[in-house]
Design an enzyme around this catalytic site. Structure first.
Site, mmCIF file in Angstrom:
data_model
loop_
_atom_site.group_PDB
_atom_site.id
_atom_site.type_symbol
_atom_site.label_atom_id
_atom_site.label_comp_id
_atom_site.label_asym_id
_atom_site.label_seq_id
_atom_site.Cartn_x
_atom_site.Cartn_y
_atom_site.Cartn_z
ATOM 1 N N GLY A 1 6.985 -42.874 -34.450
ATOM 2 C CA GLY A 1 5.703 -43.457 -34.734
ATOM 3 C C GLY A 1 5.952 -45.083 -34.937
ATOM 4 O O GLY A 1 7.156 -45.284 -34.758
ATOM 5 N N ASP A 2 4.870 -45.727 -35.042
ATOM 6 C CA ASP A 2 5.052 -47.164 -35.296
ATOM 7 C C ASP A 2 5.680 -48.036 -34.107
ATOM 8 O O ASP A 2 6.296 -48.734 -34.314
ATOM 9 C CB ASP A 2 5.827 -47.412 -36.459
ATOM 10 C CG ASP A 2 5.052 -46.696 -37.863
ATOM 11 O OD1 ASP A 2 3.794 -47.116 -37.632
ATOM 12 O OD2 ASP A 2 5.801 -46.320 -38.574
ATOM 13 N N LYS B 1 2.214 -48.589 -30.327
ATOM 14 C CA LYS B 1 1.256 -47.987 -29.396
ATOM 15 C C LYS B 1 -0.149 -48.595 -29.272
ATOM 16 O O LYS B 1 -0.523 -48.578 -27.948
ATOM 17 C CB LYS B 1 0.888 -46.512 -29.663
ATOM 18 C CG LYS B 1 2.197 -45.581 -29.432
ATOM 19 C CD LYS B 1 1.932 -44.053 -30.009
ATOM 20 C CE LYS B 1 1.689 -43.935 -31.256
ATOM 21 N NZ LYS B 1 2.895 -44.442 -32.333
ATOM 22 N N GLY C 1 -1.613 -45.872 -38.129
ATOM 23 C CA GLY C 1 -1.898 -47.267 -38.504
ATOM 24 C C GLY C 1 -1.714 -48.124 -36.968
ATOM 25 O O GLY C 1 -0.670 -48.376 -36.715
ATOM 26 N N HIS C 2 -2.481 -48.253 -36.381
ATOM 27 C CA HIS C 2 -2.361 -49.030 -35.182
ATOM 28 C C HIS C 2 -2.983 -50.463 -35.179
ATOM 29 O O HIS C 2 -3.882 -50.666 -35.604
ATOM 30 C CB HIS C 2 -3.308 -48.249 -34.080
ATOM 31 C CG HIS C 2 -2.583 -46.887 -33.752
ATOM 32 N ND1 HIS C 2 -3.278 -45.957 -33.039
ATOM 33 C CD2 HIS C 2 -1.695 -46.258 -34.015
ATOM 34 C CE1 HIS C 2 -2.580 -44.876 -32.535
ATOM 35 N NE2 HIS C 2 -1.541 -45.059 -33.311
ATOM 36 N N ARG D 1 -8.457 -20.813 -40.936
ATOM 37 C CA ARG D 1 -9.846 -20.531 -40.426
ATOM 38 C C ARG D 1 -11.008 -20.291 -41.509
ATOM 39 O O ARG D 1 -11.980 -20.701 -41.502
ATOM 40 C CB ARG D 1 -9.854 -19.392 -39.319
ATOM 41 C CG ARG D 1 -9.279 -19.862 -38.175
ATOM 42 C CD ARG D 1 -8.747 -18.821 -37.217
ATOM 43 N NE ARG D 1 -7.331 -18.122 -38.220
ATOM 44 C CZ ARG D 1 -7.184 -16.783 -37.948
ATOM 45 N NH1 ARG D 1 -7.737 -15.942 -36.954
ATOM 46 N NH2 ARG D 1 -6.099 -16.430 -38.836
ATOM 47 N N GLN E 1 1.381 -41.351 -34.171
ATOM 48 C CA GLN E 1 2.629 -40.766 -34.655
ATOM 49 C C GLN E 1 3.636 -40.778 -33.387
ATOM 50 O O GLN E 1 3.399 -41.259 -32.266
ATOM 51 C CB GLN E 1 2.551 -39.473 -35.399
ATOM 52 C CG GLN E 1 2.055 -39.350 -36.552
ATOM 53 C CD GLN E 1 0.312 -39.602 -36.633
ATOM 54 O OE1 GLN E 1 -0.145 -38.638 -35.897
ATOM 55 N NE2 GLN E 1 -0.193 -40.244 -37.496
ATOM 56 N N THR F 1 4.710 -34.580 -39.061
ATOM 57 C CA THR F 1 3.345 -34.591 -39.217
ATOM 58 C C THR F 1 2.865 -33.130 -38.770
ATOM 59 O O THR F 1 3.670 -32.306 -38.454
ATOM 60 C CB THR F 1 2.703 -35.684 -38.502
ATOM 61 O OG1 THR F 1 1.190 -35.863 -38.939
ATOM 62 C CG2 THR F 1 2.520 -35.593 -37.068
ATOM 63 N N THR G 1 -0.322 -48.253 -42.806
ATOM 64 C CA THR G 1 -1.096 -47.219 -43.820
ATOM 65 C C THR G 1 -0.644 -47.167 -45.304
ATOM 66 O O THR G 1 -1.469 -47.180 -45.987
ATOM 67 C CB THR G 1 -1.010 -45.759 -43.203
ATOM 68 O OG1 THR G 1 -1.381 -45.718 -41.787
ATOM 69 C CG2 THR G 1 -1.996 -44.689 -43.941
ATOM 70 N N GLY H 1 2.207 -49.334 -46.678
ATOM 71 C CA GLY H 1 2.937 -50.537 -46.856
ATOM 72 C C GLY H 1 4.395 -50.124 -47.352
ATOM 73 O O GLY H 1 5.251 -50.926 -47.802
ATOM 74 N N LEU I 1 11.298 -56.666 -28.626
ATOM 75 C CA LEU I 1 12.645 -57.111 -28.198
ATOM 76 C C LEU I 1 12.694 -58.319 -28.816
ATOM 77 O O LEU I 1 14.031 -58.799 -29.148
ATOM 78 C CB LEU I 1 12.436 -57.311 -26.594
ATOM 79 C CG LEU I 1 12.770 -56.036 -25.983
ATOM 80 C CD1 LEU I 1 12.113 -55.935 -24.536
ATOM 81 C CD2 LEU I 1 14.140 -55.828 -25.597
HETATM 82 P P1 IMP Z 1 1.411 -37.159 -42.599
HETATM 83 O O1 IMP Z 1 1.302 -37.146 -41.208
HETATM 84 O O2 IMP Z 1 0.841 -37.960 -43.478
HETATM 85 O O3 IMP Z 1 1.490 -35.770 -42.996
HETATM 86 O O4 IMP Z 1 2.990 -37.646 -43.004
HETATM 87 C C1 IMP Z 1 4.347 -36.968 -42.493
HETATM 88 C C2 IMP Z 1 5.424 -37.783 -41.767
HETATM 89 O O5 IMP Z 1 4.994 -38.571 -40.710
HETATM 90 C C3 IMP Z 1 5.835 -38.830 -42.994
HETATM 91 O O6 IMP Z 1 7.190 -39.042 -42.878
HETATM 92 C C4 IMP Z 1 5.091 -39.851 -42.448
HETATM 93 O O7 IMP Z 1 5.525 -41.176 -42.860
HETATM 94 C C5 IMP Z 1 4.985 -39.882 -41.072
HETATM 95 N N1 IMP Z 1 3.832 -40.528 -40.413
HETATM 96 C C6 IMP Z 1 2.491 -40.047 -40.540
HETATM 97 N N2 IMP Z 1 1.738 -40.873 -39.621
HETATM 98 C C7 IMP Z 1 2.504 -41.861 -39.356
HETATM 99 C C8 IMP Z 1 2.497 -43.012 -38.452
HETATM 100 O O8 IMP Z 1 1.284 -43.424 -38.071
HETATM 101 N N3 IMP Z 1 3.391 -43.758 -37.901
HETATM 102 C C9 IMP Z 1 4.597 -43.479 -38.812
HETATM 103 N N4 IMP Z 1 5.096 -42.345 -39.505
HETATM 104 C C10 IMP Z 1 3.795 -41.554 -39.713
HETATM 105 MG MG MG Z 2 1.725 -47.342 -37.263
#
Ligand code: IMP
Ligand code: MG
Length: 432
Positions: free
Chosen positions: A12-13, A16, A40-41, A136, A220, A235, A296, A298, A328
């Site tokens: 993630g991050d 995107k 967090g886009h 469910r 993610q 996640t 999301t 910090g 880069l």
């Molecule tokens: P959750 O998605 O909040 O359940 O978190 C599960 C794992 O995914 C944790 O390690 C979070 O830091 C990571 N995670 C969830 N959403 C993001 C994202 O948008 N970017 C980076 N890591 C994420």
């Molecule tokens: Mg992000």
């Protein structure tokens, strides 16, 4: 005209949001298919920064967005984001799937109490909401909110969940008061959301059938996928490209290409294995220069070198034909840059990352060193295009391309929309 999935290849991050925003110039529709407000886009355009959690990145270009059935939909976050974007003068055209999972306040509470510390989640309620979806009997969808049956369904759900909510300390008073409180909130959500909800399957498939350019915006990354990532440090949804089929209700045959988004290095926020992780000066340099703090939460992100075994795994799982390599510029100023070309696990050399926590914890990266570059002002390269870039930058990108067996369409040398440099391959995926 194509349907293109934009997927994160790492943890993630990967930026995107910036890639989706870039490609959205040509798009008619941008569809989120997984996750919820854990995403967090960040999009920076015309000097303005947008940090989006739930609303697709299309909103910055005022293109139509869809939140698909695979999304965990938090009405509170959505409405707040909507207010914020409206106050910034954005016209918002977004459709929320009636099939999306409804994420309620107690999911956020449960996430904080149960998974937050153990897994390092974002505490946005993602795991508990998907848990209820799969169970469910305790799951509610957006459609339920609009059904006359809702009060009855909510009552049933709360009856089953009462002990869980009490154990977690989320429910302390009377269950009836809690029920009425939620019912009142639901009434408000219903009023505010009624013009946004609908049939995502008709919208998305209709656009594809009409030959429109549809972008699927993954949230993610592949290594956080609940089935294919570093379980349990993942996640609770499917960020992989295949998630676009289940999360947006489209046929696999509808997808023309997959763009894998990657950073020029690796970061991870939250717990879990990270073979190329760095500590010390280089890590601090990259973290500070790259602003590697969660959008999301910090939290400071963990930082490491680029990991080719992971990217090869990711390219395979997603069918990545095209790459967008971001940030880069952050590596600028390093004399030498390392890339893990393989792992050594128990004396064996491994080229494709095994996604198992135990294996990854034992993995010793085998590095190749590439020449670094020193650029302070990227503007002239942005103007001059790909061929004007320093040789070391082009070598770095070409090396990764070759190893991952994909073609680069875009590189990023800054967060602004203007700081993306397309390559000759971009025209292979966008309408001419
Ligand atoms: P959750 O998605 O909040 O359940 O978190 C599960 C794992 O995914 C944790 O390690 C979070 O830091 C990571 N995670 C969830 N959403 C993001 C994202 O948008 N970017 C980076 N890591 C994420
Ligand atoms: Mg992000």
């Amino acid at each position: 005209m194509p349907a293109v999935v934009v997927v994160g290849m790492q943890f993630g991050d990967e930026s995107k949001g910036a890639v989706v925003d870039y490609l959205a110039e040509w798009a008619n529709l941008v569809v989120r298919y997984n996750g919820g407000s854990n995403a967090g886009h960040t999009v920076v355009a015309n000097g303005e920064e947008y940090k989006l959690h739930l609303i697709p990145s299309s909103v910055v270009r005022e293109k139509k967005g869809v939140l698909g059935a695979g999304v965990a939909f938090d009405p509170e976050v959505f409405l707040e984001e909507l207010r914020d974007l409206k106050s910034r003068g954005r016209n918002i055209d977004v459709l929320v799937s009636l099939k999306a999972t409804l994420l309620l306040p107690y999911h956020k509470g449960l996430d904080s109490v149960i998974s937050g510390g153990r897994l390092g989640t974002t505490k946005r309620g993602i795991g508990p909401a998907y848990q209820d979806k799969m169970a469910r009997v305790t799951g509610l969808k957006v459609a339920d909110l609009f059904s006359s049956n809702f009060p009855q369904r909510l009552k049933e759900v709360l009856e089953i969940k009462e002990s869980e909510l009490r154990n977690a300390g989320i429910l302390t008073g009377s269950i009836d008061d809690y029920y009425l409180e939620l019912l009142t909130k639901a009434e408000e959500w219903r009023n505010s959301l009624s013009s946004f909800v609908g049939d995502d399957h008709l919208e998305v498939n209709g656009a594809i059938a009409e030959g429109k350019f549809v972008l699927f915006e993954g949230a993610q990354g592949t290594m956080l996928d609940v089935d294919h990532g570093t379980y349990p440090f993942v996640t609770s949804s499917n960020p992989v490209a295949g998630g676009a089929c289940t999360g947006a209700g489209i046929s696999p045959l509808a997808i023309d290409s997959v763009v894998g988004v990657m950073k020029a290095y690796t970061t991870r926020v939250g717990k879990g294995p990270f073979p190329t992780e760095l500590s010390g000066n280089v890590a601090d340099y990259i973290r500070d220069k790259g602003g590697e703090y969660g959008t999301t939460t910090g939290r400071p992100r963990r930082v490491g070198w680029l990991d080719l075994p992971m990217l090869r795994y990711s390219a395979m799982i997603n069918g990545v034909g095209y790459l967008a390599m971001r940030k880069l510029d952050v590596l600028s100023g390093l004399d030498k840059i390392k890339i893990a070309v393989a792992y050594e696990i128990d004396g064996e050399e491994v080229e494709i990352a095994p996604p198992y926590v135990n294996e990854l914890e034992k993995a010793r990266p085998i590095y190749k060193e590439l020449e670094g570059w020193e650029v302070d002002d990227w503007k002239k390269f942005v103007k001059g295009g790909w061929n004007s870039l320093p040789e070391e930058v082009r070598n770095y990108v070409s090396f990764v391309e070759k190893e991952v067996e994909a073609k680069t369409i875009l590189i990023g040398v800054g967060p602004d929309r203007e700081m993306s440099i397309p390559t000759q391959h971009l025209k292979e995926i966008v309408p001419s």
